[in-house]
Design a protein around this motif. Sequence first.
Motif, PDB file in Angstrom:
ATOM      1  N   THR A   1       0.849  -1.186   0.000  1.00 16.69           N
ATOM      2  CA  THR A   1       0.000   0.000   0.000  1.00 16.69           C
ATOM      3  C   THR A   1       0.886   1.237   0.000  1.00 16.69           C
ATOM      4  O   THR A   1       2.101   1.134   0.052  1.00 16.69           O
ATOM      5  CB  THR A   1      -0.967  -0.017   1.203  1.00 16.69           C
ATOM      6  N   ASN A   2       0.273   2.396  -0.080  1.00 14.45           N
ATOM      7  CA  ASN A   2       1.052   3.629  -0.067  1.00 14.45           C
ATOM      8  C   ASN A   2       0.497   4.575   0.998  1.00 14.45           C
ATOM      9  O   ASN A   2      -0.620   4.394   1.476  1.00 14.45           O
ATOM     10  CB  ASN A   2       1.093   4.271  -1.466  1.00 14.45           C
ATOM     11  N   PRO A   3       1.265   5.586   1.376  1.00 11.01           N
ATOM     12  CA  PRO A   3       0.824   6.498   2.434  1.00 11.01           C
ATOM     13  C   PRO A   3      -0.501   7.195   2.129  1.00 11.01           C
ATOM     14  O   PRO A   3      -1.287   7.452   3.047  1.00 11.01           O
ATOM     15  CB  PRO A   3       1.964   7.514   2.535  1.00 11.01           C
ATOM     16  N   GLU A   4      -0.767   7.489   0.853  1.00  5.30           N
ATOM     17  CA  GLU A   4      -2.018   8.164   0.511  1.00  5.30           C
ATOM     18  C   GLU A   4      -3.221   7.266   0.795  1.00  5.30           C
ATOM     19  O   GLU A   4      -4.253   7.733   1.294  1.00  5.30           O
ATOM     20  CB  GLU A   4      -1.995   8.615  -0.953  1.00  5.30           C
TER      21      GLU A   4
ATOM     22  N   ALA B   1     -10.768  14.737  14.212  1.00  2.34           N
ATOM     23  CA  ALA B   1      -9.364  15.083  14.468  1.00  2.34           C
ATOM     24  C   ALA B   1      -8.571  15.265  13.174  1.00  2.34           C
ATOM     25  O   ALA B   1      -7.720  16.154  13.082  1.00  2.34           O
ATOM     26  CB  ALA B   1      -8.711  14.012  15.337  1.00  2.34           C
ATOM     27  N   TYR B   2      -8.835  14.454  12.164  1.00  2.00           N
ATOM     28  CA  TYR B   2      -8.110  14.584  10.893  1.00  2.00           C
ATOM     29  C   TYR B   2      -8.543  15.843  10.146  1.00  2.00           C
ATOM     30  O   TYR B   2      -7.723  16.493   9.507  1.00  2.00           O
ATOM     31  CB  TYR B   2      -8.307  13.338  10.028  1.00  2.00           C
TER      32      TYR B   2
ATOM     33  N   PHE C   1      -3.666   7.209   4.586  1.00  2.00           N
ATOM     34  CA  PHE C   1      -4.249   8.471   5.053  1.00  2.00           C
ATOM     35  C   PHE C   1      -5.739   8.530   4.728  1.00  2.00           C
ATOM     36  O   PHE C   1      -6.551   8.960   5.560  1.00  2.00           O
ATOM     37  CB  PHE C   1      -3.500   9.657   4.440  1.00  2.00           C
ATOM     38  N   ALA C   2      -6.121   8.077   3.524  1.00  2.00           N
ATOM     39  CA  ALA C   2      -7.530   8.068   3.126  1.00  2.00           C
ATOM     40  C   ALA C   2      -8.357   7.186   4.063  1.00  2.00           C
ATOM     41  O   ALA C   2      -9.458   7.562   4.482  1.00  2.00           O
ATOM     42  CB  ALA C   2      -7.665   7.603   1.672  1.00  2.00           C
ATOM     43  N   VAL C   3      -7.833   6.022   4.397  1.00  2.00           N
ATOM     44  CA  VAL C   3      -8.539   5.111   5.314  1.00  2.00           C
ATOM     45  C   VAL C   3      -8.656   5.738   6.702  1.00  2.00           C
ATOM     46  O   VAL C   3      -9.730   5.734   7.312  1.00  2.00           O
ATOM     47  CB  VAL C   3      -7.822   3.747   5.398  1.00  2.00           C
ATOM     48  N   ALA C   4      -7.559   6.297   7.191  1.00  2.00           N
ATOM     49  CA  ALA C   4      -7.563   6.867   8.537  1.00  2.00           C
ATOM     50  C   ALA C   4      -8.534   8.039   8.647  1.00  2.00           C
ATOM     51  O   ALA C   4      -9.325   8.120   9.597  1.00  2.00           O
ATOM     52  CB  ALA C   4      -6.144   7.308   8.917  1.00  2.00           C
TER      53      ALA C   4
END
Length: 139
Positions: free
Chosen positions: A45-48, A123-124, A51-54
């Motif tokens: 997976t990648n950081p993007e 929070a995000y 981040f989208a999931v989080a």
Amino acid sequence: MRTTGKLLYTAKTRTSQGRENGIARSSDGQLDIRLAAPGSARIGTNPEQLFAVAWSACFQTAIVQVARKQKIALPASSAIDAEVDLRLENDSYFISARLNISLPGVDRTVALALVNEAHQICAYSKATRGNIGVTISLT
């Protein structure tokens, strides 16, 4: 930077070798993933995506909290489709995002009010406010 308030949780991770051929693990062992650059043939997976999931998970929880406080029933089929873009301009990387929120069966005016309030408490959303381009839409 705010450091006051009751500490609820600290995520601890270790990432090595970055997004190209990296690995990332959480201290509790619940997360153990391979990283790969977007579009890479490498499994990972990648950081993007992370981040989208989080962000979408946090935002969904914020909607639930607002709805519960207002005694509004949410459908089990509610969902958020998150899109996080990795962009490059003048040799500098940045991200932008879209949150497409589905609350089927909820009156549109009520749904918009829920989403707007959730965006204030997530929070995000707070962390990204004013820092990246964000579009939130109700589908």
